[in-house]
Design a protein around this motif. Structure first.
Motif, PDB file in Angstrom:
ATOM      1  N   ARG A   8       0.826  -1.207   0.000  1.00  0.00           N
ATOM      2  CA  ARG A   8       0.000   0.000   0.000  1.00  0.00           C
ATOM      3  C   ARG A   8       0.864   1.262   0.000  1.00  0.00           C
ATOM      4  O   ARG A   8       0.534   2.262  -0.628  1.00  0.00           O
ATOM      5  CB  ARG A   8      -0.945  -0.017   1.189  1.00  0.00           C
ATOM      6  N   SER A   9       2.002   1.215   0.702  1.00  0.00           N
ATOM      7  CA  SER A   9       2.914   2.351   0.717  1.00  0.00           C
ATOM      8  C   SER A   9       3.524   2.568  -0.661  1.00  0.00           C
ATOM      9  O   SER A   9       3.631   3.704  -1.139  1.00  0.00           O
ATOM     10  CB  SER A   9       4.013   2.124   1.763  1.00  0.00           C
ATOM     11  N   GLU A  10       3.922   1.494  -1.316  1.00  0.00           N
ATOM     12  CA  GLU A  10       4.491   1.602  -2.671  1.00  0.00           C
ATOM     13  C   GLU A  10       3.438   2.102  -3.654  1.00  0.00           C
ATOM     14  O   GLU A  10       3.758   2.863  -4.578  1.00  0.00           O
ATOM     15  CB  GLU A  10       5.044   0.246  -3.106  1.00  0.00           C
ATOM     16  N   TRP A  11       2.210   1.677  -3.464  1.00  0.00           N
ATOM     17  CA  TRP A  11       1.103   2.138  -4.318  1.00  0.00           C
ATOM     18  C   TRP A  11       0.952   3.644  -4.225  1.00  0.00           C
ATOM     19  O   TRP A  11       0.870   4.347  -5.232  1.00  0.00           O
ATOM     20  CB  TRP A  11      -0.169   1.426  -3.869  1.00  0.00           C
ATOM     21  N   SER A  12       0.924   4.166  -2.987  1.00  0.00           N
ATOM     22  CA  SER A  12       0.764   5.611  -2.806  1.00  0.00           C
ATOM     23  C   SER A  12       1.998   6.371  -3.269  1.00  0.00           C
ATOM     24  O   SER A  12       1.906   7.481  -3.794  1.00  0.00           O
ATOM     25  CB  SER A  12       0.469   5.933  -1.338  1.00  0.00           C
ATOM     26  N   GLU A  13       3.175   5.773  -3.075  1.00  0.00           N
ATOM     27  CA  GLU A  13       4.416   6.417  -3.510  1.00  0.00           C
ATOM     28  C   GLU A  13       4.420   6.602  -5.023  1.00  0.00           C
ATOM     29  O   GLU A  13       4.862   7.636  -5.541  1.00  0.00           O
ATOM     30  CB  GLU A  13       5.611   5.578  -3.080  1.00  0.00           C
ATOM     31  N   PHE A  14       3.920   5.588  -5.747  1.00  0.00           N
ATOM     32  CA  PHE A  14       3.876   5.701  -7.206  1.00  0.00           C
ATOM     33  C   PHE A  14       2.956   6.839  -7.637  1.00  0.00           C
ATOM     34  O   PHE A  14       3.293   7.623  -8.530  1.00  0.00           O
ATOM     35  CB  PHE A  14       3.401   4.387  -7.833  1.00  0.00           C
TER      36      PHE A  14
END
Length: 293
Positions: free
Chosen positions: A216-222
């Motif tokens: 979820r963190s990587e999703w938002s970072e993208f």
């Protein structure tokens, strides 16, 4: 983020061999933040992150993707020939003897199909326990790979195997998140042996909340790293107020004023991402962030 606001994301043409974009709206973001049922749009965003990772590692020739938004659930009265042709076309456009990841929704459940072109093998990962294999989807993928083989002068049917060494979901709505986590583990594996990675049989072991939060963190970072998102963020950062506690040990990590509340004075991209990881309050931060947009 208002009801009519949207975040435009343009994917690189090399990802699918054609131009592809989408506009995320609030109804796409909120279910993801709350770990509710998700669809092709949220999974596509995460595939964008994984492709960006592969580019940074110079490994785009190793793993390719098929857009799940172009693979609608096949009706029971259809042989799925149009889906097989799309899979064949996608393999021809981007595969280059790589491993190709294909998320697919059977109509009520997400599964991950992995095509290993070099070995002429198809693998299936399913996050549920004791569920019957989707034979219709199996034939669609096998026909698609067979068409691709024929275009290269290889008159062979691919092999097929459902792997059972993957972790299984414990609830009823996590299947999309499991598919994203499977893809993450495959993409980040430098020595890619899919059958070995998911060998054996796992019955009662699930991913932890921390493992979900990594995705979820990587999703938002993208999303954040995308140009249009940056523009919106920088426009509004001066008004961005955060009212929850940060461990004083982390004080030096941020440009802040301390008191019962603190205000973000300057946030560069690296500081914002550090906040996401250090606060361990991902949902609160993103909810507040989305509201400010």
């Amino acid at each position: 983020m208002g009801e009519d606001d949207s975040i435009h994301i343009e994917f690189e043409e090399s990802m699918f061999g054609r131009s592809q974009s989408l506009r995320l709206i609030r109804e796409d973001i909120v279910p993801f933040m709350e770990i509710r049922e998700i669809g092709a749009r949220q999974i596509l965003v995460y595939m964008g992150h994984l492709y960006k990772y592969l580019k940074e590692e110079d490994r785009t020739d190793c793993i390719s993707f098929v857009d799940p938004g172009h693979l609608p659930t096949c009706p029971l009265d259809s042989n799925g020939s149009h889906l097989s042709q799309h899979i064949s076309n996608q393999l021809e456009a981007v595969c280059r003897d790589s491993v190709c990841l294909i998320p697919y929704n059977t109509g009520y459940h997400w599964i991950l199909t992995i095509v290993n072109v070099a070995e002429n093998m198809i693998y299936l990962l399913d996050s549920t326990k004791n569920r019957c294999r989707d034979d219709a989807w199996k034939m669609i993928v096998m026909n698609g790979v067979k068409l691709y083989n024929a275009s290269r002068g290889i008159p062979k049917w691919p092999g097929f195997k459902q792997l059972t060494g993957n972790l299984k979901q414990s609830g009823g709505v996590e299947c999309g998140y499991y598919v994203m986590r499977y893809m993450k583990e495959i993409v980040e594996c430098e020595v890619l042996r899919v059958e070995t990675m998911f060998a054996g049989c796992v019955k009662n072991k699930a991913y932890s909340q921390e493992q979900f939060d990594e995705v979820r963190s990587e999703w938002s970072e993208f999303i954040y790293s995308h140009n249009s998102m940056n523009e919106l963020l920088y426009e509004r950062l001066n008004l961005f107020e955060m009212n929850f506690y940060i461990d004083p040990d982390c004080q030096n990590e941020f440009d802040t004023e301390w008191g019962s509340e603190f205000y973000l004075q300057e946030v560069r991209e690296e500081n914002f991402l550090r906040i996401v990881s250090e606060l361990r309050a991902f949902d609160n931060l993103l909810e507040l962030y989305a509201d400010q947009l």
